[in-house]
Design an enzyme around this catalytic site. Structure first.
Site, short mmCIF file in Angstrom:
data_model
loop_
_atom_site.label_atom_id
_atom_site.label_comp_id
_atom_site.label_asym_id
_atom_site.label_seq_id
_atom_site.Cartn_x
_atom_site.Cartn_y
_atom_site.Cartn_z
N GLU A 96 -0.23 -9.22 5.25
CA GLU A 96 -0.11 -7.85 4.74
C GLU A 96 -1.39 -7.09 5.05
O GLU A 96 -2.49 -7.51 4.66
CB GLU A 96 0.16 -7.82 3.23
CG GLU A 96 0.32 -6.38 2.74
CD GLU A 96 0.72 -6.25 1.27
OE1 GLU A 96 1.36 -5.24 0.95
OE2 GLU A 96 0.39 -7.14 0.47
N ASP A 170 -3.03 4.43 4.28
CA ASP A 170 -3.72 5.70 4.08
C ASP A 170 -3.11 6.73 5.03
O ASP A 170 -3.10 6.51 6.25
CB ASP A 170 -5.21 5.53 4.37
CG ASP A 170 -6.03 6.73 3.92
OD1 ASP A 170 -5.52 7.87 4.01
OD2 ASP A 170 -7.19 6.54 3.49
N ASN A 268 2.71 0.24 -8.88
CA ASN A 268 2.32 1.48 -9.55
C ASN A 268 2.14 2.61 -8.54
O ASN A 268 2.48 3.77 -8.82
CB ASN A 268 1.03 1.27 -10.34
CG ASN A 268 1.24 0.43 -11.58
OD1 ASN A 268 2.31 0.46 -12.19
ND2 ASN A 268 0.23 -0.34 -11.96
#
Length: 288
Positions: A96, A170, A268
Site C-alpha cells: 500500500e 494527496d 475516517n
C-alpha cells in the site's frame, strides 16, 4: 571539493556552447526529484512514541540509505528471496502506497493472514499509529517502510508483487503541482514490472480532477488493462484549486471505473469525503 562546489565554480565560458544551449532549455526541475509529498517534522505524543519504541524493531524495515533519509538503500534487491526472509513465508505480497494512519492496511492484514503486506508511509505519526494498531493485535504479516515509494518499486524484481494499493493520494489541487501526483507514467511502468501477471493496481480518489488524471495516465499504460465495469462521466479538461467549480461547465466524456473495492475499510478520511458530498472513484488496473 564537492560536486556541487565544483559545478558552482564553472563560469558560462567554461561550458561548451552546445551544452549551454541544452541547459537553457531544461526545465527548472531537470535532474531533481519531483516528490509526491512534503516532508513535515511532527513530534510524536507519548502514546505514539511508546508504540514506536515497542514495535519499530518488529515491523519497520531497515532499507533506508541512511538514518533520517527516505531514499532506498543502494543495491537493495527486493525479490522473492527478500520477501521470504522478511516475512518468513512465500505468501503473495500486497503493497500500500501511503498507508496514512494505518486503518486500512491493518484491517486488511488482520483479515488476510494468508497474504503479506507492506505499508509505505513517510510521515512519523502515520507510521507510529500503524505500529500501534498492528502491535496491539500481534499481527505478523505486516511490515512498514518509511521510504519514497517510487524508489522502492525501482528496486523490485519482476513479478514479486501480487497487488499495489493507492487509496486517496494527496490530490495536489493546484494546477502547477499536478506533476507531483503519485500516479505517473514512470511509476506505472515500475509497478507493472513489479507485479506478477494478473496482479492489480487498485487506486481510489474522492477528487474528480484526480480521477481524470488517473485515466490519462493509466488507461493507455502499457501492460495494464482497465477491468472496471462502471461507466462514469468526467470533465475532459483539468481544473485546479480555485476554479474547480467550473468543472461542471466543461466538456464531459464517459470513462470506465470499478465498483468500490470491498477490501478497503471505510476510514475516517473517506467518511469525511463522503460527508462533504464528494464522489469516490475506484480503479482496478490488471497487469496483462
Amino acid at each position: 571539493m564537492t560536486i556541487e562546489e565544483s559545478t558552482a565554480d564553472q563560469t558560462p565560458a567554461a561550458v561548451p556552447a552546445a551544452e549551454a544551449s541544452v541547459t537553457q532549455e531544461r526545465s527548472p526541475l531537470y535532474g531533481r526529484k519531483v516528490l509526491s509529498f512534503v516532508r513535515r517534522s511532527a513530534r510524536l505524543d507519548d502514546r505514539l512514541q511508546r508504540a514506536w519504541d515497542a514495535y519499530a524493531e518488529q515491523y519497520l524495515l531497515d532499507i533506508n540509505a541512511r538514518e533520517g533519509s527516505l531514499d532506498v538503500r543502494e543495491g537493495l534487491r527486493f525479490d522473492a528471496a527478500f520477501v521470504r526472509k522478511t516475512w518468513g513465508n512465500d505468501h503473495p505480497l500486497i503493497v500500500e502506497i501511503g498507508s496514512g494512519q494505518g486503518e486500512n492496511v491493518v484491517a486488511a492484514v488482520a483479515a488476510r493472514p494468508d497474504m503479506n503486506f507492506l505499508a509505505l508511509e513517510v510521515y512519523d505519526p502515520g507510521v507510529a499509529h500503524t505500529l500501534l494498531l498492528a502491535g496491539k493485535q500481534g499481527l505478523e504479516n505486516l511490515r512498514i517502510a518509511q521510504v519514497n515509494a517510487p524508489e522502492l518499486f525501482k528496486a523490485c524484481e519482476p513479478g514479486v508483487l501480487a497487488e499495489v494499493w493507492t487509496f486517496f493520494p494527496d490530490p495536489w489541487p493546484k494546477m502547477k503541482h499536478h506533476k507531483r501526483r503519485i500516479v505517473q507514467p514512470e511509476l506505472a511502468g515500475d509497478i507493472r514490472r513489479a507485479l506478477a501477471d494478473g496482479g492489480v493496481w487498485r487506486i481510489a480518489t474522492d477528487i474528480e480532477d484526480y480521477a481524470l488524471h488517473v485515466h490519462e495516465v493509466m488507461d493507455g499504460a502499457a501492460g495494464f488493462e482497465n477491468v472496471g465495469t462502471l461507466t462514469v462521466s468526467l470533465p475532459t479538461e483539468h481544473v485546479g484549486k480555485g476554479n474547480a467549480d467550473t468543472a461542471a461547465d466543461l466538456p464531459h466524456a464517459d470513462f470506465t471505473e470499478s465498483e468500490r473495492f470491498d477490501g478497503r475499510v471505510l476510514t475516517n478520511f473517506e467518511k469525511k469525503g463522503l460527508a462533504a458530498g464528494r464522489v469516490i472513484h475506484d480503479f482496478t488496473y490488471r497487469a496483462a
